[in-house]
Design a protein around this motif. Structure first.
Motif, short mmCIF file in Angstrom:
data_model
loop_
_atom_site.label_atom_id
_atom_site.label_comp_id
_atom_site.label_asym_id
_atom_site.label_seq_id
_atom_site.Cartn_x
_atom_site.Cartn_y
_atom_site.Cartn_z
N GLY A 216 0.79 -1.22 0.00
CA GLY A 216 0.00 0.00 0.00
C GLY A 216 0.83 1.27 0.00
N GLU A 217 0.41 2.25 -0.82
CA GLU A 217 1.14 3.51 -0.94
C GLU A 217 1.23 4.26 0.38
OE1 GLU A 217 0.93 7.74 -3.45
OE2 GLU A 217 -0.53 6.15 -3.83
N ASP A 218 0.11 4.35 1.10
CA ASP A 218 0.12 5.11 2.35
C ASP A 218 1.10 4.51 3.36
OD1 ASP A 218 -1.79 6.77 1.28
OD2 ASP A 218 -3.48 5.85 2.33
N ALA A 219 1.13 3.18 3.45
CA ALA A 219 2.03 2.53 4.41
C ALA A 219 3.49 2.75 4.01
CB ALA A 219 1.72 1.04 4.48
N LEU A 220 3.79 2.70 2.73
CA LEU A 220 5.17 2.92 2.27
C LEU A 220 5.62 4.34 2.59
CD1 LEU A 220 4.96 1.03 -1.13
CD2 LEU A 220 6.50 0.43 0.75
N ILE A 221 4.76 5.31 2.34
CA ILE A 221 5.11 6.70 2.63
C ILE A 221 5.25 6.92 4.14
CG2 ILE A 221 4.24 9.07 2.58
CD1 ILE A 221 3.13 8.45 -0.22
N ALA A 222 4.35 6.33 4.90
CA ALA A 222 4.40 6.49 6.36
C ALA A 222 5.68 5.92 6.95
CB ALA A 222 3.19 5.82 7.00
N ASN A 223 6.24 4.91 6.28
CA ASN A 223 7.44 4.26 6.81
C ASN A 223 8.74 4.78 6.21
OD1 ASN A 223 6.93 1.68 8.71
ND2 ASN A 223 5.17 2.00 7.36
N GLY A 224 8.65 5.75 5.28
CA GLY A 224 9.90 6.36 4.83
C GLY A 224 10.06 6.62 3.35
N ALA A 225 9.13 6.15 2.50
CA ALA A 225 9.27 6.41 1.07
C ALA A 225 8.99 7.87 0.75
CB ALA A 225 8.32 5.51 0.28
N ASP A 226 9.81 8.46 -0.13
CA ASP A 226 9.55 9.82 -0.61
C ASP A 226 8.49 9.83 -1.70
OD1 ASP A 226 11.61 11.22 0.95
OD2 ASP A 226 13.02 10.08 -0.27
N VAL A 227 8.58 8.84 -2.60
CA VAL A 227 7.61 8.68 -3.68
C VAL A 227 7.30 7.20 -3.80
CG1 VAL A 227 8.37 10.71 -4.97
CG2 VAL A 227 9.43 8.50 -5.43
N VAL A 228 6.15 6.89 -4.40
CA VAL A 228 5.74 5.50 -4.58
C VAL A 228 5.30 5.29 -6.03
CG1 VAL A 228 4.06 3.71 -3.92
CG2 VAL A 228 5.02 5.23 -2.18
N VAL A 229 5.76 4.18 -6.61
CA VAL A 229 5.34 3.80 -7.96
C VAL A 229 4.79 2.38 -7.90
CG1 VAL A 229 7.02 5.30 -9.11
CG2 VAL A 229 7.64 2.92 -8.59
N ASP A 230 3.96 2.04 -8.88
CA ASP A 230 3.46 0.68 -8.98
C ASP A 230 4.41 -0.20 -9.78
OD1 ASP A 230 1.12 1.19 -7.53
OD2 ASP A 230 0.07 1.89 -9.33
N ASP A 231 5.21 0.41 -10.64
CA ASP A 231 6.12 -0.33 -11.51
C ASP A 231 7.29 0.57 -11.85
OD1 ASP A 231 7.15 -1.35 -14.27
OD2 ASP A 231 5.85 -2.96 -13.56
N LEU A 232 8.50 0.01 -11.91
CA LEU A 232 9.68 0.83 -12.18
C LEU A 232 9.71 1.36 -13.61
CD1 LEU A 232 12.53 -0.97 -10.20
CD2 LEU A 232 11.03 0.90 -9.51
N ALA A 233 8.87 0.82 -14.48
CA ALA A 233 8.78 1.36 -15.84
C ALA A 233 8.37 2.84 -15.82
CB ALA A 233 7.78 0.56 -16.66
N GLU A 234 7.69 3.26 -14.75
CA GLU A 234 7.25 4.65 -14.63
C GLU A 234 8.42 5.61 -14.54
OE1 GLU A 234 4.30 5.11 -11.47
OE2 GLU A 234 3.79 2.98 -11.68
N LEU A 235 9.62 5.11 -14.22
CA LEU A 235 10.78 5.97 -14.02
C LEU A 235 11.77 5.93 -15.17
CD1 LEU A 235 11.44 5.15 -10.26
CD2 LEU A 235 10.12 7.05 -11.22
N VAL A 236 11.48 5.14 -16.19
CA VAL A 236 12.43 5.01 -17.31
C VAL A 236 12.60 6.33 -18.06
CG1 VAL A 236 12.87 3.87 -19.53
CG2 VAL A 236 12.05 2.54 -17.57
N GLU A 237 11.49 7.02 -18.32
CA GLU A 237 11.57 8.26 -19.09
C GLU A 237 12.48 9.28 -18.43
OE1 GLU A 237 8.56 11.71 -20.90
OE2 GLU A 237 7.75 9.84 -20.04
N GLU A 238 12.48 9.31 -17.07
CA GLU A 238 13.29 10.28 -16.35
C GLU A 238 14.79 10.06 -16.51
OE1 GLU A 238 10.50 9.06 -15.32
OE2 GLU A 238 9.34 10.55 -14.21
N THR A 239 15.18 8.85 -16.97
CA THR A 239 16.62 8.60 -17.16
C THR A 239 17.16 9.34 -18.38
OG1 THR A 239 16.31 6.64 -18.58
CG2 THR A 239 16.34 6.28 -16.18
N GLY A 240 16.27 9.74 -19.29
CA GLY A 240 16.73 10.40 -20.51
C GLY A 240 17.24 9.46 -21.57
N VAL A 241 17.10 8.13 -21.32
CA VAL A 241 17.56 7.13 -22.28
C VAL A 241 16.37 6.66 -23.09
CG1 VAL A 241 18.58 4.83 -22.55
CG2 VAL A 241 19.42 6.36 -20.76
N THR A 242 16.52 6.70 -24.40
CA THR A 242 15.44 6.25 -25.28
C THR A 242 15.80 4.91 -25.88
OG1 THR A 242 16.40 7.47 -27.14
CG2 THR A 242 14.71 8.57 -25.84
N ALA A 243 14.77 4.10 -26.13
CA ALA A 243 14.99 2.76 -26.69
C ALA A 243 15.53 2.84 -28.10
CB ALA A 243 13.68 2.00 -26.67
#
Length: 243
Positions: A216-243
């Protein structure tokens, strides 16, 4: 997130890179419920117990934590105990046997989104490490075809040999960052367990990313997460690397 702010990515393994958390859950379920049934305990072990008492912790700590929740006290034993021993170590070893059997029979396929992010970070030149409470980390990475990306692996095996405190203490993550030669402020922690995000926060890392695989997102944030994602694919675009 801006990857220009970070030089390293420190990944938990089970539930972040590979779905072996599901295998661990099944192995814990089998071991604990067999044990409780043999002792005539009516209240079964459940998935809720896994997330509350076991998830992300070193194996014997997980055994100890769950038993305490049921007011059961066993001798500690030691790592050489046979799986038949009714000790904390014996139960932990029994669970590991169940895990290895399931892994050998079914194998493991990494999460596609996690593969995409790891490959993008490798292309970018970001340093990467695995920080896992599991003593099977290297075997799981090899089975998943991912071990080449992680020159540093701090597993439960290395932590035990070197006396590093397990999660929720930050010691294993701090050790991985040091091995990579990256200050903690320039490292990102990726975790799906409450004890893991707590470790990331306790270590004062640059960013703690919670991966919600069911806790659960709320539990992860309450225990120390700054941000929460459901899948790491959500962060690929931020790397600036294109396929």
């Amino acid at each position: 997130m801006d990857w220009n702010d970070y030089d390293a990515a420190l990944f938990d393994l089970d539930g972040v890179i590979t779905p072996t958390a599901e295998v661990h859950m099944r192995a814990w379920d089998k071991m604990f419920n067999d044990f409780l049934r043999d002792r005539g305990v009516d209240e079964p072990y459940t998935d809720a117990d896994y997330f509350t008492y076991v998830d992300g912790k070193p194996r014997y700590d997980g055994v100890r934590s769950f038993l305490a929740s049921r007011d059961i006290t066993l001798p500690e034993g030691d790592a050489s105990d046979p799986v038949s021993a009714e000790t904390v170590s014996g139960l932990g070893n029994r669970k590991n046997d169940d895990f290895e059997q399931i892994l050998a029979e079914e194998g493991v396929t990494p999460y596609p989104g996690s593969v995409a992010l790891v490959e993008a970070l490798a292309t970018r030149g970001t340093k990467m490490a695995i920080v896992s409470s599991s003593r099977n980390a290297a075997a799981v990475l090899t089975a998943a075809g991912m071990i080449e990306h992680f020159p540093v692996i701090v597993s439960g095996k290395e932590a035990g040999e070197r006396g590093l405190a397990g999660k929720p203490a930050p010691d294993t993550f701090l050790d991985a960052a040091a091995q990579l030669g990256v200050p903690k402020e320039r490292a990102v922690v990726f975790e799906d367990a409450l004890s893991g995000v707590a470790a990331g926060r306790a270590g004062d890392f640059g960013l703690v990313v919670g991966v919600d695989r069911g806790v659960g997102e709320d539990a992860l944030i309450a225990n120390g997460a700054d941000v929460v994602v459901d899948d790491l694919a959500e962060l690929v675009e931020e790397t600036g690397v294109t396929a």
